[in-house]
Design a protein around this motif. Structure first.
Motif, mmCIF file in Angstrom:
data_model
loop_
_atom_site.group_PDB
_atom_site.id
_atom_site.type_symbol
_atom_site.label_atom_id
_atom_site.label_comp_id
_atom_site.label_asym_id
_atom_site.label_seq_id
_atom_site.Cartn_x
_atom_site.Cartn_y
_atom_site.Cartn_z
ATOM 1 N N ASP A 2 15.216 9.800 126.185
ATOM 2 C CA ASP A 2 15.529 8.688 125.285
ATOM 3 C C ASP A 2 15.001 7.361 125.833
ATOM 4 O O ASP A 2 14.477 6.540 125.073
ATOM 5 C CB ASP A 2 17.034 8.604 125.033
ATOM 6 C CG ASP A 2 17.540 9.777 124.201
ATOM 7 O OD1 ASP A 2 16.754 10.325 123.414
ATOM 8 O OD2 ASP A 2 18.715 10.139 124.343
ATOM 9 N N ALA A 3 15.107 7.152 127.140
ATOM 10 C CA ALA A 3 14.618 5.908 127.745
ATOM 11 C C ALA A 3 13.096 5.820 127.629
ATOM 12 O O ALA A 3 12.551 4.748 127.342
ATOM 13 C CB ALA A 3 15.042 5.825 129.205
ATOM 14 N N ILE A 4 12.423 6.916 127.828
ATOM 15 C CA ILE A 4 10.963 6.936 127.710
ATOM 16 C C ILE A 4 10.541 6.654 126.272
ATOM 17 O O ILE A 4 9.633 5.856 126.019
ATOM 18 C CB ILE A 4 10.395 8.281 128.198
ATOM 19 C CG1 ILE A 4 10.620 8.416 129.702
ATOM 20 C CG2 ILE A 4 8.917 8.420 127.856
ATOM 21 C CD1 ILE A 4 10.370 9.810 130.240
ATOM 22 N N GLU A 9 8.358 3.146 121.956
ATOM 23 C CA GLU A 9 8.554 2.446 120.687
ATOM 24 C C GLU A 9 8.457 0.931 120.869
ATOM 25 O O GLU A 9 7.875 0.244 120.018
ATOM 26 C CB GLU A 9 9.895 2.832 120.073
ATOM 27 C CG GLU A 9 9.890 4.257 119.541
ATOM 28 C CD GLU A 9 11.179 4.620 118.823
ATOM 29 O OE1 GLU A 9 11.523 3.923 117.852
ATOM 30 O OE2 GLU A 9 11.829 5.589 119.240
ATOM 31 N N ALA A 10 8.995 0.409 121.956
ATOM 32 C CA ALA A 10 8.959 -1.030 122.195
ATOM 33 C C ALA A 10 7.538 -1.538 122.390
ATOM 34 O O ALA A 10 7.242 -2.703 122.116
ATOM 35 C CB ALA A 10 9.815 -1.376 123.415
ATOM 36 N N ASN A 11 6.646 -0.676 122.857
ATOM 37 C CA ASN A 11 5.273 -1.065 123.143
ATOM 38 C C ASN A 11 4.264 -0.459 122.185
ATOM 39 O O ASN A 11 3.053 -0.523 122.426
ATOM 40 C CB ASN A 11 4.928 -0.685 124.587
ATOM 41 C CG ASN A 11 5.717 -1.499 125.576
ATOM 42 O OD1 ASN A 11 5.450 -2.674 125.767
ATOM 43 N ND2 ASN A 11 6.724 -0.888 126.178
ATOM 44 N N ARG A 46 9.681 12.121 115.794
ATOM 45 C CA ARG A 46 10.414 11.089 115.047
ATOM 46 C C ARG A 46 10.039 9.694 115.554
ATOM 47 O O ARG A 46 9.864 8.765 114.773
ATOM 48 C CB ARG A 46 11.918 11.314 115.135
ATOM 49 C CG ARG A 46 12.409 12.444 114.234
ATOM 50 C CD ARG A 46 13.920 12.456 114.130
ATOM 51 N NE ARG A 46 14.582 12.679 115.397
ATOM 52 C CZ ARG A 46 14.930 13.872 115.871
ATOM 53 N NH1 ARG A 46 14.682 14.977 115.179
ATOM 54 N NH2 ARG A 46 15.537 13.980 117.026
ATOM 55 N N ALA A 47 9.880 9.554 116.874
ATOM 56 C CA ALA A 47 9.475 8.265 117.437
ATOM 57 C C ALA A 47 8.092 7.888 116.936
ATOM 58 O O ALA A 47 7.834 6.736 116.584
ATOM 59 C CB ALA A 47 9.489 8.327 118.967
ATOM 60 N N GLN A 53 2.713 5.550 113.499
ATOM 61 C CA GLN A 53 1.548 6.254 114.022
ATOM 62 C C GLN A 53 1.415 7.580 113.278
ATOM 63 O O GLN A 53 1.038 8.599 113.836
ATOM 64 C CB GLN A 53 1.690 6.503 115.537
ATOM 65 C CG GLN A 53 1.840 5.261 116.359
ATOM 66 C CD GLN A 53 0.559 4.460 116.464
ATOM 67 O OE1 GLN A 53 -0.510 4.934 116.090
ATOM 68 N NE2 GLN A 53 0.646 3.253 116.945
ATOM 69 N N THR A 54 1.707 7.568 111.975
ATOM 70 C CA THR A 54 1.823 8.804 111.209
ATOM 71 C C THR A 54 0.541 9.602 111.147
ATOM 72 O O THR A 54 0.571 10.813 110.994
ATOM 73 C CB THR A 54 2.314 8.520 109.772
ATOM 74 O OG1 THR A 54 1.449 7.557 109.178
ATOM 75 C CG2 THR A 54 3.729 8.011 109.785
ATOM 76 N N SER A 55 -0.617 8.980 111.252
ATOM 77 C CA SER A 55 -1.852 9.753 111.183
ATOM 78 C C SER A 55 -2.013 10.621 112.412
ATOM 79 O O SER A 55 -2.810 11.552 112.425
ATOM 80 C CB SER A 55 -3.063 8.828 111.038
ATOM 81 O OG SER A 55 -3.197 8.003 112.174
#
Length: 59
Positions: A2-4, A9-11, A46-47, A53-55
């Motif tokens: 989760d932390a990774i 996601e933050a970056n 999911r992330a 980044q769906t493609s």
């Protein structure tokens, strides 16, 4: 994990995509190991979708 994923996601705006992820049950000896690997794959996918980044996400 989760932390990774939170760090990714933050970056995400600085990335071209989230790295390759997949399932490889070769070294899984038990159903529990396979389930844990499947859960991790789903979390990373999911992330990927949340960061648009769906493609490059598994469908």
């Amino acid at each position: 994990m989760d932390a990774i994923l939170a760090q990714i996601e933050a970056n995400a705006g600085n990335a071209a995509g989230i790295g390759e992820a997949g399932l490889d049950f070769q070294d899984c000896k038990t159903n529990e190991e396979r389930e844990r690997q499947t859960a991790s794959f789903k979390k990373s996918n999911r992330a990927c979708k949340r960061t648009e980044q769906t493609s490059r996400c598994a469908r």
